[in-house]
Scaffold this motif. Structure first.
Motif, short mmCIF file in Angstrom:
data_model
loop_
_atom_site.label_atom_id
_atom_site.label_comp_id
_atom_site.label_asym_id
_atom_site.label_seq_id
_atom_site.Cartn_x
_atom_site.Cartn_y
_atom_site.Cartn_z
N GLN A 73 -7.21 0.43 4.97
CA GLN A 73 -6.05 0.24 5.82
C GLN A 73 -4.89 1.15 5.43
OE1 GLN A 73 -4.56 -3.78 5.89
NE2 GLN A 73 -3.80 -3.60 7.97
N ALA A 74 -4.76 1.43 4.13
CA ALA A 74 -3.69 2.31 3.66
C ALA A 74 -4.08 2.90 2.31
CB ALA A 74 -2.36 1.55 3.55
N VAL A 75 -3.65 4.14 2.05
CA VAL A 75 -3.82 4.83 0.77
C VAL A 75 -2.44 5.17 0.26
CG1 VAL A 75 -4.82 6.81 -0.42
CG2 VAL A 75 -6.05 5.76 1.48
N GLY A 76 -2.08 4.64 -0.94
CA GLY A 76 -0.71 4.78 -1.42
C GLY A 76 -0.48 5.85 -2.45
N VAL A 77 -1.53 6.60 -2.87
CA VAL A 77 -1.36 7.61 -3.92
C VAL A 77 -2.11 8.87 -3.55
CG1 VAL A 77 -1.03 5.91 -5.75
CG2 VAL A 77 -3.34 6.67 -5.17
N THR A 78 -1.84 9.94 -4.29
CA THR A 78 -2.57 11.21 -4.17
C THR A 78 -3.02 11.64 -5.55
OG1 THR A 78 -0.51 12.47 -4.36
CG2 THR A 78 -1.26 11.92 -2.13
N GLU A 79 -3.99 12.54 -5.61
CA GLU A 79 -4.48 13.04 -6.90
C GLU A 79 -3.39 13.79 -7.65
OE1 GLU A 79 -7.98 15.35 -6.64
OE2 GLU A 79 -9.29 13.66 -6.17
N GLY A 80 -3.30 13.52 -8.96
CA GLY A 80 -2.28 14.13 -9.80
C GLY A 80 -0.98 13.38 -9.84
#
Length: 499
Positions: A295-302
Motif C-alpha cells: 500500500q505504501a513504501v516509506g524509504v529508499t535505498e541508502g
C-alpha cells in the motif's frame, strides 16, 4: 270678416302642410334604417398585405424597407385574417394536420414545401388541438398529442400502469441510494516499521500495488546497535558452551540476549543462522508478516532511518470496506449488521455487504455522517478507490406513495408533468402532477394522476419535444428589441405567411 277668414284659412293649411312634411321625413328615415342594416365586420375574411423579414417573421411593416435586426430587405407577404366565430359552450378536441419546419416550429403550412428561413423540407405533423374554455370560464382539458405506430416505435415509447408494483411504472417500496468509495479494510492492514536506527542497505519492494506473499523479504538495514546485540548474544553462547562454572547463569544470559534480538525483529531462522556462523551479520532483513498488496513504501535505498520509522505498509484485500455519506435523518432506518446491496461501477453483479460501522457524530464542517459496509473480495475484483453505490431499503409506511422513474417526470418553471396514454390509437395527454420524496432513480407522485393510469415511462422527453413543436413557440420571445415608433405592433409569429 273676409280678411280674418282668409288669414285663419292660410294658417290652418300651413299648419297641416308642416305636419305632412314632418310625417314624410319620419317615414323615409324608418325605411332607410330598415333597408341599410349595419355591416357585420365578421361576415367575411379579409386579406392583408405587409412586408416582413425572412429571418425574423415578427417584423411587419406597411412599406418595403430594411429589417431593423439583420438589415435584410423586407419581403412582401399576404396574411389571411380569419373571421372570429363565437365559441360554442364546449369546443371538442380535433385532430389537425399541418406541415412545419423541424428547426423553426413557428412555420406552419397547410401544404408541403420548403422552410422560408432555412430552406429545409417541411415535415408533416398531427396534433390534437385542446378544447377551448367553456362559456362559464372553466379550465380547458389537458393538451394532447397524437402519434402513429411508427412514430411510437421510433421514439421507443413505453407505457406502464402507475402503481403496478415490480416491473410497472411505480411501486410503494423504494430504496435510498448512497454514493460511496471502496477503501482498504483497516483490520487487515499491517505496517512494517524499523525497530533499530540504521541505514537501508537494500529495498526489495519499490512500488505500491505489488502483490507479495507472507514471509517475503522487504528491507535490509545495517545498524550498529544490532551489531552490538548480536556480539553480546554470541559471547554468552560461547561461555555457555565452554561449560565453565556457573553454567546456569550463562544460560540465563543467553536467553536474555536471544529475547532482545527477537524483539529487534530477528526471526528464529536468523538466530539459528547467527549461532551457526559465530559472527554478527552485517545487516538485518525484515520480512512480510502477511500476504497482500503493498500500500505504501516509506524509504529508499541508502536512506538513514530512525527507530520506529515506517518502512512498508501492506493490506490484504480479501475483504474491503465501502464508505458512504448520509444525512442524519437517514440514520434511523439503519442497524448494525444489516445486509445491504452494493453496486460497483463496471461490475455486472450486485454483491451483498454488511454494515459494520455507523459514525455517531457528524463529519467536520459538514452535515453528513459516515456509513461503512464490509464486502467479501475473494476474487480480488474490488480495489480501493473504485466508486460504488449503497442501496438502503426504505421502511414501509402506512400511507405509501406511488412512484415513477425519474425519466417519466418532466419539469419546467410552472411545475412537474407526466404523459398519460389516452387510448390505443396513439393519443397522449399531458398532466400536471405534484411530487414528493425523490431519489436518484424514482419520484413519489402525490397527486395529479390516478393509480392504474397508463403513464409513459420511456420516451417522455420526445413527447414533450413533439408537444413543443406543435405549440410553435416564438424563437425570438423574451428579446428586448427597439422598434421604430411608426411601425405597427407585430404579432409573435405569422403562421400562415406566404412568401
Amino acid at each position: 270678416m273676409n280678411k280674418l277668414y282668409n288669414l285663419l284659412t292660410r294658417w290652418t293649411w300651413g299648419r297641416w302642410l308642416a305636419f305632412a312634411l314632418l310625417a314624410g321625413l319620419l317615414t323615409f328615415g324608418v325605411g332607410a334604417c330598415q333597408k341599410a342594416a349595419p355591416k357585420d365586420p365578421h361576415d367575411h375574411e379579409a386579406a392583408s398585405t405587409y412586408f416582413t423579414c425572412p429571418m425574423h417573421p415578427q417584423i411587419m411593416r406597411d412599406q418595403p424597407g430594411k429589417c431593423p435586426i439583420c438589415s435584410m430587405d423586407l419581403m412582401k407577404a399576404t396574411k389571411q385574417v380569419a373571421a372570429a366565430k363565437p365559441a360554442p359552450a364546449v369546443a371538442p378536441a380535433a385532430a389537425l394536420t399541418h406541415y412545419t419546419c423541424p428547426m423553426h416550429p413557428q412555420i406552419s403550412r397547410e401544404q408541403p414545401g420548403k422552410c422560408p428561413i432555412c430552406g429545409m423540407d417541411l415535415v408533416k405533423a398531427t396534433k390534437v388541438a385542446p378544447a377551448a374554455k367553456t362559456s362559464t370560464g372553466t379550465a380547458a382539458p389537458a393538451p394532447e398529442v397524437m402519434l402513429s405506430v411508427q412514430q411510437r416505435q421510433l421514439a421507443n415509447i413505453r407505457v406502464a400502469a402507475l402503481g403496478s408494483g415490480p416491473g410497472g411504472a411505480g411501486s410503494a417500496v423504494g430504496s435510498t441510494v448512497l454514493t460511496g468509495t471502496i477503501t482498504a479494510n483497516a483490520n487487515q492492514t499491517r505496517t512494517v516499521s524499523s525497530r533499530v536506527a540504521g541505514r537501508v542497505e537494500r529495498l526489495f519492494v519499490r512500488q505500491t500495488g505489488e502483490s507479495i506473499r507472507a514471509g517475503a523479504p522487504l528491507v535490509s538495514i545495517y545498524s550498529e546497535q544490532l551489531q552490538a546485540q548480536q556480539q553480546e548474544y554470541l559471547l554468552s553462547l560461547a561461555q555457555q558452551r565452554a561449560g565453565s562454572a556457573g553454567g546456569n547463569q550463562y544460560g540465563r544470559l543467553v536467553s536474555s540476549a536471544r529475547q532482545r534480538l527477537r524483539l529487534l525483529g530477528m526471526t528464529e531462522g536468523q538466530l539459528r543462522t547467527l549461532a551457526a556462523l559465530g559472527r554478527p551479520m552485517a545487516s538485518l532483513t525484515f520480512y512480510s508478516p502477511q500476504a497482500g498488496l503493498v500500500q505504501a513504501v516509506g524509504v529508499t535505498e541508502g536512506q538513514y532511518v530512525g527507530e520506529g520509522a515506517m518502512l512498508v505498509s501492506l493490506t490484504n484485500l480479501s475483504s474491503v470496506w465501502v464508505e458512504a455519506q448520509l444525512y442524519p435523518e437517514e440514520v434511523s432506518g439503519i442497524e448494525m449488521g444489516q445486509s445491504v446491496q452494493v453496486q460497483v461501477a463496471g461490475l455486472p453483479d450486485t454483491p451483498s455487504g454488511r454494515v459494520v460501522f455507523l459514525s455517531p457524530a457528524l463529519q467536520a464542517n459538514s452535515k453528513v455522517t459516515l456509513l461503512r459496509v464490509q464486502l467479501a473480495n475473494a476474487a480480488g475484483r474490488l480495489q480501493p478507490g473504485m466508486q460504488a453505490n449503497v442501496r438502503l431499503p426504505n421502511r414501509a409506511t402506512t400511507a405509501q406513495a406511488l412512484t415513477l422513474p425519474q425519466d417519466a417526470v418532466l419539469r419546467d418553471s410552472r411545475g412537474s408533468y407526466v404523459w398519460q396514454q389516452v387510448d390505443a390509437a396513439g393519443r397522449f395527454r399531458r398532466l400536471k402532477v405534484s411530487t414528493g420524496t425523490e431519489t436518484d432513480e424514482s419520484v413519489a407522485i402525490t397527486g395529479g394522476v390516478e393509480a392504474g393510469a397508463q403513464v409513459v415511462v420511456s420516451g417522455a422527453y420526445l413527447l414533450e419535444s413533439e408537444y413543443a413543436l406543435y405549440q410553435g413557440t416564438d424563437p425570438m420571445a423574451g428579446m428586448d428589441m427597439k422598434k421604430p415608433a411608426s411601425a405597427p405592433k407585430a404579432p409573435a409569429m405569422a403562421p400562415n405567411m406566404k412568401m
